[in-house]
Design a protein around this motif. Structure first.
Motif, PDB file in Angstrom:
ATOM      1  N   TRP A  34      84.251  65.196  22.836  1.00 38.69           N
ATOM      2  CA  TRP A  34      84.963  66.212  22.052  1.00 38.69           C
ATOM      3  C   TRP A  34      84.899  65.894  20.558  1.00 38.69           C
ATOM      4  O   TRP A  34      84.823  66.798  19.722  1.00 38.69           O
ATOM      5  CB  TRP A  34      86.421  66.262  22.514  1.00 38.69           C
ATOM      6  N   SER A  35      84.890  64.589  20.224  1.00 33.99           N
ATOM      7  CA  SER A  35      84.818  64.172  18.819  1.00 33.99           C
ATOM      8  C   SER A  35      83.381  64.142  18.302  1.00 33.99           C
ATOM      9  O   SER A  35      83.151  63.716  17.165  1.00 33.99           O
ATOM     10  CB  SER A  35      85.446  62.780  18.653  1.00 33.99           C
ATOM     11  N   ASP A  36      82.443  64.570  19.140  1.00 37.07           N
ATOM     12  CA  ASP A  36      81.031  64.652  18.750  1.00 37.07           C
ATOM     13  C   ASP A  36      80.479  63.290  18.332  1.00 37.07           C
ATOM     14  O   ASP A  36      79.838  63.143  17.287  1.00 37.07           O
ATOM     15  CB  ASP A  36      80.854  65.663  17.609  1.00 37.07           C
ATOM     16  N   LYS A  37      80.702  62.284  19.188  1.00 35.25           N
ATOM     17  CA  LYS A  37      80.217  60.929  18.920  1.00 35.25           C
ATOM     18  C   LYS A  37      78.865  60.722  19.620  1.00 35.25           C
ATOM     19  O   LYS A  37      78.498  61.465  20.544  1.00 35.25           O
ATOM     20  CB  LYS A  37      81.233  59.896  19.414  1.00 35.25           C
ATOM     21  N   PRO A  38      78.116  59.709  19.211  1.00 31.99           N
ATOM     22  CA  PRO A  38      76.778  59.490  19.805  1.00 31.99           C
ATOM     23  C   PRO A  38      76.815  59.296  21.317  1.00 31.99           C
ATOM     24  O   PRO A  38      75.892  59.715  22.018  1.00 31.99           O
ATOM     25  CB  PRO A  38      76.287  58.212  19.105  1.00 31.99           C
ATOM     26  N   ALA A  39      77.847  58.627  21.822  1.00 33.51           N
ATOM     27  CA  ALA A  39      77.990  58.422  23.273  1.00 33.51           C
ATOM     28  C   ALA A  39      79.103  59.321  23.780  1.00 33.51           C
ATOM     29  O   ALA A  39      80.209  59.317  23.240  1.00 33.51           O
ATOM     30  CB  ALA A  39      78.298  56.953  23.564  1.00 33.51           C
ATOM     31  N   GLY A  40      78.804  60.097  24.823  1.00 35.63           N
ATOM     32  CA  GLY A  40      79.791  61.039  25.323  1.00 35.63           C
ATOM     33  C   GLY A  40      80.030  60.907  26.812  1.00 35.63           C
ATOM     34  O   GLY A  40      79.991  59.815  27.380  1.00 35.63           O
ATOM     35  N   VAL A  41      80.277  62.032  27.472  1.00 38.26           N
ATOM     36  CA  VAL A  41      80.663  62.062  28.880  1.00 38.26           C
ATOM     37  C   VAL A  41      79.619  61.393  29.763  1.00 38.26           C
ATOM     38  O   VAL A  41      79.940  60.533  30.593  1.00 38.26           O
ATOM     39  CB  VAL A  41      80.903  63.520  29.327  1.00 38.26           C
ATOM     40  N   ARG A  42      78.354  61.789  29.626  1.00 35.68           N
ATOM     41  CA  ARG A  42      77.308  61.248  30.506  1.00 35.68           C
ATOM     42  C   ARG A  42      77.109  59.751  30.298  1.00 35.68           C
ATOM     43  O   ARG A  42      76.987  58.984  31.255  1.00 35.68           O
ATOM     44  CB  ARG A  42      76.000  62.000  30.274  1.00 35.68           C
ATOM     45  N   THR A  43      77.073  59.330  29.015  1.00 36.56           N
ATOM     46  CA  THR A  43      76.848  57.905  28.722  1.00 36.56           C
ATOM     47  C   THR A  43      77.965  57.045  29.295  1.00 36.56           C
ATOM     48  O   THR A  43      77.708  56.014  29.936  1.00 36.56           O
ATOM     49  CB  THR A  43      76.755  57.692  27.201  1.00 36.56           C
ATOM     50  N   PHE A  44      79.196  57.449  29.083  1.00 33.96           N
ATOM     51  CA  PHE A  44      80.332  56.658  29.558  1.00 33.96           C
ATOM     52  C   PHE A  44      80.380  56.617  31.081  1.00 33.96           C
ATOM     53  O   PHE A  44      80.686  55.583  31.676  1.00 33.96           O
ATOM     54  CB  PHE A  44      81.642  57.230  28.995  1.00 33.96           C
ATOM     55  N   SER A  45      80.078  57.748  31.713  1.00 31.03           N
ATOM     56  CA  SER A  45      80.081  57.772  33.175  1.00 31.03           C
ATOM     57  C   SER A  45      78.990  56.864  33.737  1.00 31.03           C
ATOM     58  O   SER A  45      79.207  56.113  34.707  1.00 31.03           O
ATOM     59  CB  SER A  45      79.875  59.214  33.662  1.00 31.03           C
ATOM     60  N   LEU A  46      77.823  56.885  33.118  1.00 33.19           N
ATOM     61  CA  LEU A  46      76.723  56.021  33.568  1.00 33.19           C
ATOM     62  C   LEU A  46      77.048  54.542  33.362  1.00 33.19           C
ATOM     63  O   LEU A  46      76.702  53.689  34.182  1.00 33.19           O
ATOM     64  CB  LEU A  46      75.442  56.388  32.824  1.00 33.19           C
ATOM     65  N   ILE A  47      77.714  54.226  32.256  1.00 32.92           N
ATOM     66  CA  ILE A  47      78.083  52.828  32.001  1.00 32.92           C
ATOM     67  C   ILE A  47      79.062  52.331  33.060  1.00 32.92           C
ATOM     68  O   ILE A  47      78.935  51.213  33.571  1.00 32.92           O
ATOM     69  CB  ILE A  47      78.682  52.692  30.585  1.00 32.92           C
ATOM     70  N   THR A  92      84.675  51.846  17.312  1.00 32.08           N
ATOM     71  CA  THR A  92      85.555  52.350  18.374  1.00 32.08           C
ATOM     72  C   THR A  92      84.740  52.805  19.571  1.00 32.08           C
ATOM     73  O   THR A  92      85.076  52.503  20.721  1.00 32.08           O
ATOM     74  CB  THR A  92      86.404  53.526  17.848  1.00 32.08           C
ATOM     75  N   THR A  93      83.657  53.524  19.327  1.00 34.55           N
ATOM     76  CA  THR A  93      82.797  53.977  20.421  1.00 34.55           C
ATOM     77  C   THR A  93      82.168  52.790  21.144  1.00 34.55           C
ATOM     78  O   THR A  93      82.089  52.761  22.382  1.00 34.55           O
ATOM     79  CB  THR A  93      81.710  54.915  19.884  1.00 34.55           C
ATOM     80  N   SER A  94      81.730  51.789  20.384  1.00 36.56           N
ATOM     81  CA  SER A  94      81.086  50.610  20.979  1.00 36.56           C
ATOM     82  C   SER A  94      82.058  49.860  21.897  1.00 36.56           C
ATOM     83  O   SER A  94      81.702  49.488  23.021  1.00 36.56           O
ATOM     84  CB  SER A  94      80.590  49.669  19.875  1.00 36.56           C
ATOM     85  N   VAL A  95      83.266  49.648  21.415  1.00 37.50           N
ATOM     86  CA  VAL A  95      84.271  48.951  22.233  1.00 37.50           C
ATOM     87  C   VAL A  95      84.644  49.796  23.446  1.00 37.50           C
ATOM     88  O   VAL A  95      84.838  49.273  24.554  1.00 37.50           O
ATOM     89  CB  VAL A  95      85.519  48.620  21.379  1.00 37.50           C
ATOM     90  N   SER A  96      84.739  51.102  23.263  1.00 38.45           N
ATOM     91  CA  SER A  96      85.068  51.994  24.384  1.00 38.45           C
ATOM     92  C   SER A  96      84.016  51.918  25.484  1.00 38.45           C
ATOM     93  O   SER A  96      84.329  51.988  26.681  1.00 38.45           O
ATOM     94  CB  SER A  96      85.212  53.435  23.889  1.00 38.45           C
ATOM     95  N   MET A  97      82.754  51.768  25.097  1.00 37.04           N
ATOM     96  CA  MET A  97      81.677  51.629  26.073  1.00 37.04           C
ATOM     97  C   MET A  97      81.858  50.354  26.897  1.00 37.04           C
ATOM     98  O   MET A  97      81.664  50.351  28.119  1.00 37.04           O
ATOM     99  CB  MET A  97      80.326  51.624  25.366  1.00 37.04           C
ATOM    100  N   LEU A  98      82.240  49.288  26.226  1.00 36.10           N
ATOM    101  CA  LEU A  98      82.475  48.026  26.938  1.00 36.10           C
ATOM    102  C   LEU A  98      83.673  48.151  27.879  1.00 36.10           C
ATOM    103  O   LEU A  98      83.659  47.612  28.995  1.00 36.10           O
ATOM    104  CB  LEU A  98      82.711  46.894  25.934  1.00 36.10           C
ATOM    105  N   VAL A  99      84.698  48.888  27.438  1.00 39.22           N
ATOM    106  CA  VAL A  99      85.860  49.152  28.302  1.00 39.22           C
ATOM    107  C   VAL A  99      85.426  49.939  29.537  1.00 39.22           C
ATOM    108  O   VAL A  99      85.858  49.655  30.657  1.00 39.22           O
ATOM    109  CB  VAL A  99      86.956  49.910  27.528  1.00 39.22           C
ATOM    110  N   ALA A 100      84.565  50.936  29.333  1.00 44.81           N
ATOM    111  CA  ALA A 100      84.079  51.741  30.459  1.00 44.81           C
ATOM    112  C   ALA A 100      83.338  50.864  31.464  1.00 44.81           C
ATOM    113  O   ALA A 100      83.473  51.040  32.685  1.00 44.81           O
ATOM    114  CB  ALA A 100      83.170  52.854  29.948  1.00 44.81           C
ATOM    115  N   TYR A 101      82.557  49.939  30.964  1.00 47.13           N
ATOM    116  CA  TYR A 101      81.839  49.011  31.849  1.00 47.13           C
ATOM    117  C   TYR A 101      82.843  48.156  32.643  1.00 47.13           C
ATOM    118  O   TYR A 101      82.683  47.955  33.847  1.00 47.13           O
ATOM    119  CB  TYR A 101      80.933  48.115  31.008  1.00 47.13           C
TER     120      TYR A 101
END
Length: 420
Positions: A34-47, A92-101
């Motif tokens: 929603w915030s139009d960041k480089p990593a979104g729904v698909r990236t986070f779900s895949l991680i 923030t996006t980078s850390v969020s990706m690690l949280v998703a993992y």
């Protein structure tokens, strides 16, 4: 008839956990998308799916490699953010990706509740970005220091204290003390002080009385510590502080009244009801009359609470408990009543609940139960008046003592009339 095919997959199966991991990753990616960041729904779900798959395979090496890959990807985004002068958002996006993992790994490992909690809290932090930045930016140095001190009191020191009783002294003077109970009072005073600070900032001096009542529902004794600090900072608010202590008495008695009514029906302890009602009504009436509600007091408190005053209050509270413990060991014949008084110093609600429980099982006579409840209530009123005596304001202490005596006399008279 053909047998019914069970298609439902239990949550403890690997398939269900992997699916849940993907769903939680998708949930985490919603705000980034929603915030139009480089990593979104698909990236986070895949991680998240990647973390779940590697955990399911049970290969620690694979799990570590996956984590390194996510960190590398996050580093690339951070570098890109530095180049685009948007480093904070990229971090923030980078850390969020690690949280998703991590969420995916937790889910696959069977920590379902934990993974859902992490996902929800993380998403909440992302959504409330503007509010959190505004809140943090508006904090003064004193407010930030008080917040840090409270975190140390509640989340660092308290867990380090021993659980259960600690015996002090020996022989007839041996007294059992619960360090965590005493420290919990310190934490309660600090917490109520923070709430009081926020209310006073919004409503001025009148907000102190609001703190008294609602703080009294949690710990009426802790309210005194907060009021001592308020009077020290602003002597002009003494009348409101007195009203706050009285309203804390009202909240305490109302809580005990609710316990008695809820758990003794249909054989209600009538002998306890009337005196408790007198305390509730009398406290509210005195607070309404004694405080000058038509004259607002503009207040600017220096800080949410004073660590020195909070610790001093905790020390006084510990001394009172120790004195009560010695008294209990010396009066064996009336030990139950002494226990009720001692419990009232810490929590009159706890003393009332235990008394009502014994009464319900027939282990305690009705008259004994009534006396125990009233003693616990009276003990809570007396200890608040006693603790104000160590404060900086003689006027505050004397007025609290006077009106506490009036409440005790009124409840005693009501108890006598009920028994006639």
């Amino acid at each position: 008839m053909s047998p019914v095919v069970q298609l439902a997959v239990p949550l403890d199966s690997p398939v269900a956990r992997i699916a849940l991991a993907g769903a939680l990753g998708l949930f985490l990616g919603l705000e980034r998308e929603w915030s139009d960041k480089p990593a979104g729904v698909r990236t986070f779900s895949l991680i998240s799916l990647l973390g779940a798959v590697f955990t399911t395979l049970g290969r620690d090496g694979l799990l570590a490699v996956g984590g390194v890959l996510v960190i590398v990807q996050g580093t690339v985004l951070a570098i890109q953010g530095l180049r685009d002068e948007d480093l904070g958002l990229s971090l923030t996006t980078s850390v969020s990706m690690l949280v998703a993992y991590g969420v995916g790994a937790l889910t696959a490992a069977g920590f379902v509740i934990e993974s859902v909690t992490v996902a929800v809290l993380s998403s909440l932090l992302l959504v409330l970005k503007r509010e959190l930045h505004t809140f943090a930016g508006a904090l003064s140095r004193e407010e930030l220091r008080s917040t840090t001190e409270f975190a140390i009191l509640a989340f660092v020191i308290y867990p380090l204290l021993p659980t259960g009783d600690v015996t002090l002294g020996s022989g007839p003077l041996a007294v059992e003390l619960e360090p965590r109970v005493v420290w919990l009072m310190v934490v309660a005073v600090a917490a109520i002080g923070i709430v009081n600070y926020a209310i006073v900032r919004t409503y001025g001096g009148r907000g102190i009385a609001v703190t008294g009542f609602f703080g009294g529902l949690a710990s009426s004794t802790a309210v005194v510590g907060t009021m001592l600090d308020s009077v020290r900072q602003h002597p002009s608010a003494t009348s409101y502080a007195v009203a706050a202590v009285l309203l804390a008495d009202a909240a305490m008695a109302l809580r005990n009244l609710a316990i008695v009514l809820a758990f003794t029906l249909p054989d209600v302890l009538v002998g306890a009801l009337v005196p408790l009602v007198v305390v509730v009504v009398g406290s509210v009436a005195i607070a309404a009359v004694t405080a000058d509600w038509n004259t607002p007091v503009e207040m600017e408190l220096d800080s949410p609470f004073s660590l020195r005053n909070v610790l001093a209050f905790g020390a006084m509270f510990a001394v009172i408990i120790l004195a009560g413990g010695i008294a209990q060991s010396e009066f064996g014949e009336v030990g139950f009543y002494v226990t009720a008084v001692l419990s009232g110093l810490v929590s009159s609600a706890g003393a009332t609940a235990s008394t009502v429980s014994l009464y319900r099982t027939g282990s305690l006579a009705g008259e004994t139960a009534v006396i125990a409840v009233l003693l616990a209530t009276a003990s809570s009123i007396v200890v608040k008046a006693a603790l104000t005596a160590a404060g900086p304001s003689r006027s505050f202490a004397s007025r609290v003592a006077l009106w506490s005596a009036v409440l005790l006399a009124g409840s005693l008279a009501a108890a006598v009339l009920v028994t006639l």
